[in-house]
Design a protein around this motif. Structure first.
Motif, PDB file in Angstrom:
ATOM      1  N   ALA A 147       0.831  -1.204   0.000  1.00  0.00           N
ATOM      2  CA  ALA A 147       0.000   0.000   0.000  1.00  0.00           C
ATOM      3  C   ALA A 147       0.868   1.258   0.000  1.00  0.00           C
ATOM      4  N   ARG A 148       1.969   1.202   0.758  1.00  0.00           N
ATOM      5  CA  ARG A 148       2.872   2.355   0.773  1.00  0.00           C
ATOM      6  C   ARG A 148       3.480   2.597  -0.609  1.00  0.00           C
ATOM      7  N   ALA A 149       3.904   1.513  -1.247  1.00  0.00           N
ATOM      8  CA  ALA A 149       4.533   1.643  -2.563  1.00  0.00           C
ATOM      9  C   ALA A 149       3.509   2.119  -3.598  1.00  0.00           C
ATOM     10  N   LEU A 150       2.289   1.631  -3.463  1.00  0.00           N
ATOM     11  CA  LEU A 150       1.237   2.068  -4.389  1.00  0.00           C
ATOM     12  C   LEU A 150       0.960   3.562  -4.173  1.00  0.00           C
ATOM     13  N   HIS A 151       0.964   3.954  -2.925  1.00  0.00           N
ATOM     14  CA  HIS A 151       0.757   5.357  -2.584  1.00  0.00           C
ATOM     15  C   HIS A 151       1.831   6.226  -3.249  1.00  0.00           C
ATOM     16  N   VAL A 152       3.085   5.763  -3.159  1.00  0.00           N
ATOM     17  CA  VAL A 152       4.183   6.492  -3.807  1.00  0.00           C
ATOM     18  C   VAL A 152       3.919   6.597  -5.314  1.00  0.00           C
ATOM     19  N   LEU A 153       3.496   5.478  -5.899  1.00  0.00           N
ATOM     20  CA  LEU A 153       3.321   5.455  -7.355  1.00  0.00           C
ATOM     21  C   LEU A 153       2.219   6.422  -7.816  1.00  0.00           C
ATOM     22  N   VAL A 154       1.062   6.385  -7.151  1.00  0.00           N
ATOM     23  CA  VAL A 154      -0.050   7.211  -7.658  1.00  0.00           C
ATOM     24  C   VAL A 154       0.241   8.694  -7.481  1.00  0.00           C
ATOM     25  N   VAL A 155       1.014   9.024  -6.424  1.00  0.00           N
ATOM     26  CA  VAL A 155       1.430  10.429  -6.267  1.00  0.00           C
ATOM     27  C   VAL A 155       2.486  10.753  -7.317  1.00  0.00           C
ATOM     28  N   TRP A 156       3.391   9.813  -7.499  1.00  0.00           N
ATOM     29  CA  TRP A 156       4.513   9.978  -8.444  1.00  0.00           C
ATOM     30  C   TRP A 156       4.010  10.269  -9.855  1.00  0.00           C
ATOM     31  N   ILE A 157       3.022   9.504 -10.305  1.00  0.00           N
ATOM     32  CA  ILE A 157       2.544   9.704 -11.687  1.00  0.00           C
ATOM     33  C   ILE A 157       1.480  10.799 -11.752  1.00  0.00           C
ATOM     34  N   GLY A 158       1.247  11.458 -10.633  1.00  0.00           N
ATOM     35  CA  GLY A 158       0.426  12.673 -10.652  1.00  0.00           C
ATOM     36  C   GLY A 158      -1.064  12.449 -10.762  1.00  0.00           C
ATOM     37  N   ILE A 159      -1.540  11.242 -10.371  1.00  0.00           N
ATOM     38  CA  ILE A 159      -2.982  11.027 -10.509  1.00  0.00           C
ATOM     39  C   ILE A 159      -3.719  11.220  -9.191  1.00  0.00           C
ATOM     40  N   CYS A 160      -2.988  11.362  -8.081  1.00  0.00           N
ATOM     41  CA  CYS A 160      -3.619  11.441  -6.760  1.00  0.00           C
ATOM     42  C   CYS A 160      -2.755  12.320  -5.864  1.00  0.00           C
ATOM     43  N   ASP A 161      -3.395  13.093  -4.976  1.00  0.00           N
ATOM     44  CA  ASP A 161      -2.588  13.922  -4.079  1.00  0.00           C
ATOM     45  C   ASP A 161      -2.094  13.123  -2.882  1.00  0.00           C
ATOM     46  N   GLY A 162      -2.611  11.915  -2.704  1.00  0.00           N
ATOM     47  CA  GLY A 162      -2.102  11.026  -1.665  1.00  0.00           C
ATOM     48  C   GLY A 162      -2.474  11.412  -0.246  1.00  0.00           C
ATOM     49  N   ASN A 163      -3.328  12.412  -0.112  1.00  0.00           N
ATOM     50  CA  ASN A 163      -3.654  12.883   1.235  1.00  0.00           C
ATOM     51  C   ASN A 163      -4.612  11.920   1.934  1.00  0.00           C
ATOM     52  N   MET A 164      -4.067  11.137   2.844  1.00  0.00           N
ATOM     53  CA  MET A 164      -4.880  10.096   3.466  1.00  0.00           C
ATOM     54  C   MET A 164      -5.858  10.651   4.492  1.00  0.00           C
ATOM     55  N   GLN A 165      -5.478  11.745   5.168  1.00  0.00           N
ATOM     56  CA  GLN A 165      -6.417  12.345   6.135  1.00  0.00           C
ATOM     57  C   GLN A 165      -7.680  12.814   5.429  1.00  0.00           C
ATOM     58  N   GLU A 166      -7.518  13.307   4.198  1.00  0.00           N
ATOM     59  CA  GLU A 166      -8.682  13.798   3.464  1.00  0.00           C
ATOM     60  C   GLU A 166      -9.370  12.687   2.678  1.00  0.00           C
ATOM     61  N   GLY A 167      -8.878  11.478   2.833  1.00  0.00           N
ATOM     62  CA  GLY A 167      -9.534  10.330   2.193  1.00  0.00           C
ATOM     63  C   GLY A 167      -9.179  10.141   0.737  1.00  0.00           C
ATOM     64  N   SER A 168      -8.069  10.740   0.301  1.00  0.00           N
ATOM     65  CA  SER A 168      -7.699  10.613  -1.114  1.00  0.00           C
ATOM     66  C   SER A 168      -7.198   9.225  -1.471  1.00  0.00           C
ATOM     67  N   PHE A 169      -6.825   8.445  -0.448  1.00  0.00           N
ATOM     68  CA  PHE A 169      -6.230   7.125  -0.697  1.00  0.00           C
ATOM     69  C   PHE A 169      -6.748   6.207   0.404  1.00  0.00           C
ATOM     70  N   ARG A 170      -7.747   5.383   0.076  1.00  0.00           N
ATOM     71  CA  ARG A 170      -8.404   4.565   1.105  1.00  0.00           C
ATOM     72  C   ARG A 170      -8.333   3.095   0.695  1.00  0.00           C
ATOM     73  N   CYS A 171      -7.994   2.267   1.635  1.00  0.00           N
ATOM     74  CA  CYS A 171      -7.834   0.850   1.312  1.00  0.00           C
ATOM     75  C   CYS A 171      -8.883  -0.007   2.014  1.00  0.00           C
ATOM     76  N   ASP A 172      -9.304  -1.062   1.327  1.00  0.00           N
ATOM     77  CA  ASP A 172     -10.069  -2.145   1.934  1.00  0.00           C
ATOM     78  C   ASP A 172      -9.162  -3.370   1.841  1.00  0.00           C
ATOM     79  N   ALA A 173      -9.137  -4.175   2.900  1.00  0.00           N
ATOM     80  CA  ALA A 173      -8.283  -5.366   2.873  1.00  0.00           C
ATOM     81  C   ALA A 173      -9.148  -6.615   2.928  1.00  0.00           C
ATOM     82  N   ASN A 174      -8.916  -7.531   2.009  1.00  0.00           N
ATOM     83  CA  ASN A 174      -9.566  -8.837   2.048  1.00  0.00           C
ATOM     84  C   ASN A 174      -8.597  -9.804   2.706  1.00  0.00           C
TER      85      ASN A 174
END
Lengths: 478, 486
Positions: free
Chosen positions: A169-196
């Motif tokens: 999840a951390r690496a994915l977070h880096v990637l989506v911010v890196w490629i500019g598609i997400c601001d990565g702000n987890m407090q604001e809910g920009s990156f939310r995970c569900d775990a199975n």
């Protein structure tokens, strides 16, 4: 009995776009309730959705980054259910044909490189928010978030254990911010995970029954939730029970997961293609246009930094942030391998410490990459003792000018004049008879203490290598 | 004046023989006199309409008038209109005021037309008789004991009774053409995507299409010029160069190949309807048109397919009416689910509920493939029937409706009989094709019969041209009902 913990992650990534997924309303966080929702978002009668091209390009960008298949034709579908913060009574999502199919994702978990397969990534719109605080007897509905573009990224159940899931999840977070598609702000809910999460006996082929833990919005909670949930399942199974497939919520205050709903209450969402939207057609040209605008990915940059002389651990740290990487690349331009190491050590050391202290990102750094390179050069050419790097950075922060000006103004030029150093060493030896005796009695520690005294007396300016050499010589010869 | 076509009114306005205020007043008075009997309008706002008429007159005096400037037009109450409430014929929206105008309304506003009022309709456009309206049934001006057809029954009755020179309608399975036929007026359902659906309250998104209703085909062409056009807010709106729908009004019908589907001239169609339709076709033959029998083999599947797809889409489209943000909300409820249940139980009428339940059922897990997916497959077969037919003919003609207007209440207890009334109008929207209905005579009771003209995609101008030639030679379209004396 050994158990294996199997995890699959679904991540809702809010896409960085000016407007919403299917309307022209601004996609902005933090405004007063219901001020960022237009007629389409509140689902007034007669309104219709129009897909946001920028969000589609972001999906393509992600697909290219993970080597997924970009569907030439994907379909928006309606997921029907009633909830007050879902204005249309359905969410527009993608069901049978998502925009990105498959893909692989590489990341480091505990310094070991892992690779897992992605199932899919699909575009959808977010719902609004139900507000229970500050209301009595009623629920407030804020539709600002309604229609926010999301890319839901789904992995195969190939993660093993909580730590690996978090590393993913951390690496994915880096990637989506890196490629500019997400601001990565987890407090604001920009990156939310569900775990199975499921467990099985080590060696078993068949997957166990899974439970889905919803809305994990911090990496720490994610790790705790998965660990708790796996332990719960193991306890149930070892007690002779069986796992009931269900959706669970993680309660961070109590560090436990609780059942939200069981499979029996699973709603029939009655998915069907949205007749208000044409199939999403993506041409080769669309893909090539996006490809041309892709930045180099973290793993490529990481390899390049290592090749240039950055130690691997530092390269990992630097490439977790695209801006830090850009800064580093700029600072090590034309530098030797040795100088490169000095630069990267300065970046992950005193510079990062200073940035953290002020809680600012690298693009707000008060020392430019060029100045940092000069700082490293001054350390390499003997003008400045490495021990003073932090002082220079602090001075730069205080606006005392460029590196050379600071060295001159503060008189920090390294003392490499052997006469001057011998004089200081003699003074120190004379004043510290006990340590001298200790050293001669075989206590190596005493030597370090004497070095410290010399450096202190020189205000950190003495060349440490020379201090060592002179001190050692005088102690053994006399 | 009341019996004039839109084109004649437009000319009279241009020649300053009448002002828009005078004309609007004339129609408002006519509505006042007849609406109690016919119930064609749900909402009339004289002040608002007259204010628009004054603006139109000013615009004309500045020399900025177009063909429709100052012409009063009634709008089906499915189009969102700022100022006038928009009910969609439902209790759910009985007091709903839209904060925005539908694209079609914007177009008429831009043309300077006067909004004369909002016409009655079947609730959420679900019905073929206008009996499902929360605001009561509309009565057929030719016989107030009979239905005007539906769902655009208010618009059809308003034009037929000369309460409006023209009106808008929407057609999902025949809702423009069938009431046009039953009320003796002309109505066009354009190719899917030609008229923007933005602001047109959705019934079945993949079928709904707005269109004009008026006395003559030439009027329809003029109205289409205002209504049609690309709208970026509707993803299914087609981006095509603007066209003049009146460009083929001088069409020579000689050599025109007219296909007559044998399935449309079969048993079950009222013999008098068939006679009138055949007479009209003979006129085309007399003018040199060539007729040939064709087959649309899947015609019999159109109604069942429609009653899977339309309710499926409707069940989802109508989910937004939940009592949370606007519209009706039940007064007393125990919790959220109870609020939903009561709100929707109270707000929707029987037919709407029936279709929501059918639609929910056919989309449900385990039934989706057998119903919805299967229906989509058959829908493509129906479209293919037409594609093949149009390789052999230019236009298709047949009856619009298997019968003339039926008595109020005659079919309202038998949904299947009601649904079968649309057997000839349902195939065109399933295929996305344009369809037109024009008057072609009367039955022995004096009730109008409609001739349906279907064309290939974007063949509206040609269809209107053929209809216009026929209307040059006949006067069925100019006959006014005795029940609403001029």
């Amino acid at each position: 009995m050994a158990w294996e913990i199997v995890v699959g992650i679904e991540t809702h990534t809010q896409l960085l776009t000016r407007s919403k997924m299917f309307s022209g309303a601004p996609n902005a966080f933090g405004a007063a309730p219901n001020t960022q929702a237009c007629a389409v978002d509140i689902a007034l009668p007669g309104t219709l959705p129009v897909a946001n091209r920028a969000a589609i390009e972001h999906a393509i960008r992600f697909g290219l980054a993970v080597n997924g298949r970009i569907s030439p034709r994907s379909v928006f579908a309606r997921k029907n259910y009633f909830y007050p913060d879902l204005p249309k009574g359905y969410q527009i999502s993608q069901y049978e044909i998502p925009v990105v199919q498959g893909g692989t994702f590489r990341f480091f978990a505990d310094k070991i490189e892992k690779s897992i397969r992605l199932t899919r990534a699909h575009l959808e719109e977010d719902a609004g928010k139900s507000l229970h605080e500050n209301f009595s007897d009623v629920t407030g509905i804020d539709l600002n978030r309604a229609g926010t573009p999301l890319l839901e990224i789904v992995t195969e159940p190939e993660l093993r254990g909580a730590k690996e899931a978090v590393a993913y999840a951390r690496a994915l977070h880096v990637l989506v911010v890196w490629i500019g598609i997400c601001d990565g702000n987890m407090q604001e809910g920009s990156f939310r995970c569900d775990a199975n999460v499921s467990v099985r006996k080590t060696g078993d082929e068949k997957l166990g029954t899974r439970c889905e833990i919803k809305n994990l919005n911090s990496f720490r909670f994610m790790e705790q939730a998965i660990e708790y949930e796996a332990a719960r399942q193991i306890e149930v199974l070892e007690g002779g029970g069986s796992i009931v497939q269900q959706t669970r919520l993680y309660d961070a205050d109590r560090n436990e997961t609780r059942s939200m709903r069981s499979k029996e209450d699973v709603q029939d969402y009655r998915y069907f293609p949205d007749p208000d939207l044409l199939p999403l057609v993506i041409s080769e040209q669309d893909i090539e246009r996006v490809r041309a605008s892709m930045p180099e990915l973290p793993e490529t940059k990481r390899a390049k930094l290592i090749e240039a002389g950055v130690p691997p651990a530092q390269a990992n740290q630097i490439t977790s942030d695209i801006e830090l990487t850009r800064y580093t690349v700029s600072a090590i331009r034309d530098a030797s391998r040795i100088a490169t190491q000095t630069v990267s050590s300065l970046i992950v050391g005193p510079l990062s410490a200073r940035l953290n202290q002020d809680n600012i990102s690298i693009d707000k750094s008060k020392m430019s990459a060029d100045q940092l390179r000069i700082l490293a050069q001054r350390m390499e050419d003997g003008t400045l003792s490495g021990k003073l790097a932090k002082e220079i950075i602090d001075a730069a922060w205080a606006g005392e000018g460029n590196v050379d000006e600071i060295i001159e103004k503060r008189g920090l030029r390294q003392i490499s004049d052997s006469g001057a150093i011998e004089k200081i060493v003699d003074e120190v030896l004379a004043a510290n008879a006990k340590q001298v005796a200790d050293y001669r009695a075989g206590k190596e520690k005493a030597f370090n203490s004497l070095v410290g005294q010399v450096m202190k007396r020189s205000q950190g300016k003495a060349n440490p290598a020379q201090v060592n050499e002179v001190l050692r010589r005088k102690l053994t010869s006399a | 004046m009341l019996n004039s076509t839109v084109i004649e009114l437009s000319d009279a306005l241009a020649a300053k023989k009448v002002s828009s205020v005078e004309l609007t007043r004339l129609y408002l008075d006519r509505i006042k006199g007849l609406n109690g009997q016919l119930n064609a309008f749900i909402t009339v706002d004289e002040e608002r309409s007259l204010a628009q008429a004054r603006i139109a007159d000013e615009r004309r005096s500045r020399g900025e008038a177009g063909a429709l400037t100052g012409v009063p037009v009634a709008h089906k109450d499915i189009y969102c209109t700022r100022g006038f409430r928009t009910t969609c014929g439902s209790k759910m929206l009985a007091n709903f005021r839209s904060p925005y105008d539908a694209h079609v309304i914007e177009r008429f506003n831009a043309a300077g037309a006067v909004l004369l009022g909002k016409t009655n309709m079947d609730e959420f456009a679900m019905g073929s008789s206008n009996e499902t309206s929360h605001f009561g049934p509309v009565r057929n001006p030719w016989d107030p004991g009979r239905v005007p057809g539906g769902s655009s029954g208010g618009s059809a009755a308003a034009v037929a009774a000369r309460m409006a020179p023209a009106a808008t309608g929407t057609d999902t399975g025949g809702s423009i053409r069938q009431p046009a036929a039953l009320c003796g007026i002309s109505g066009l359902k354009p190719t899917y995507g030609v008229v923007s659906r933005y602001g047109m309250i959705a019934f079945a998104s993949s079928l709904d299409q707005g269109g004009p209703m008026a006395k003559s085909a030439a009027d329809l062409a003029l109205l289409m010029n205002a209504m049609a056009g690309f709208d970026a807010r509707d993803s299914t709106s087609l981006e095509r160069p603007a066209e003049d729908y009146g460009r083929e009004l001088k069409l020579d019908v000689a050599g025109l190949r007219i296909g007559l589907p044998k399935e449309y001239f079969a048993e079950g169609v009222d013999p008098e309807v068939l006679s009138r339709v055949r007479e009209a076709i003979r006129w085309f033959e007399s003018q040199g048109a060539e007729t040939l029998e064709i087959t649309l083999p899947n015609t019999g599947l159109a109604v069942p397919v429609y009653y899977v797809i339309a309710p499926a889409e409707a069940s989802s489209n109508l989910s937004r009416f939940d009592g949370v943000r606007y519209g009706h909300r039940a007064k007393d409820y125990a919790d959220l689910n109870d609020m939903y249940r009561r709100t929707r139980a109270e707000g929707f009428g029987t037919e709407v509920k029936r279709r929501i339940m059918i639609g929910t059922y056919v989309l449900s897990h385990g039934y989706y493939d057998a119903y919805y997916l299967q229906a989509q497959k058959v829908r493509r077969m129906i479209a293919k029937d037409f594609t093949e037919a149009f390789t052999r003919c230019d236009l298709i003609m047949g009856p619009t409706s298997p019968s003339t207007a039926f008595a109020l209440g005659a079919k309202s207890d038998d949904p299947v009989q009601m649904y079968l009334n649309d057997i000839f109008t349902i195939p065109a929207p399933l295929a996305g094709l344009p369809g037109l209905s024009i008057p072609c005579g009367f039955d022995a009771r004096g009730l109008p019969v409609g001739l349906q003209i279907m064309g290939n995609y974007f063949a509206e101008a040609r269809m209107l041209g053929a209809a216009h030639r026929y209307q040059q030679a006949t006067d069925w379209h100019l006959r006014a009902p005795n029940e609403a004396p001029l």
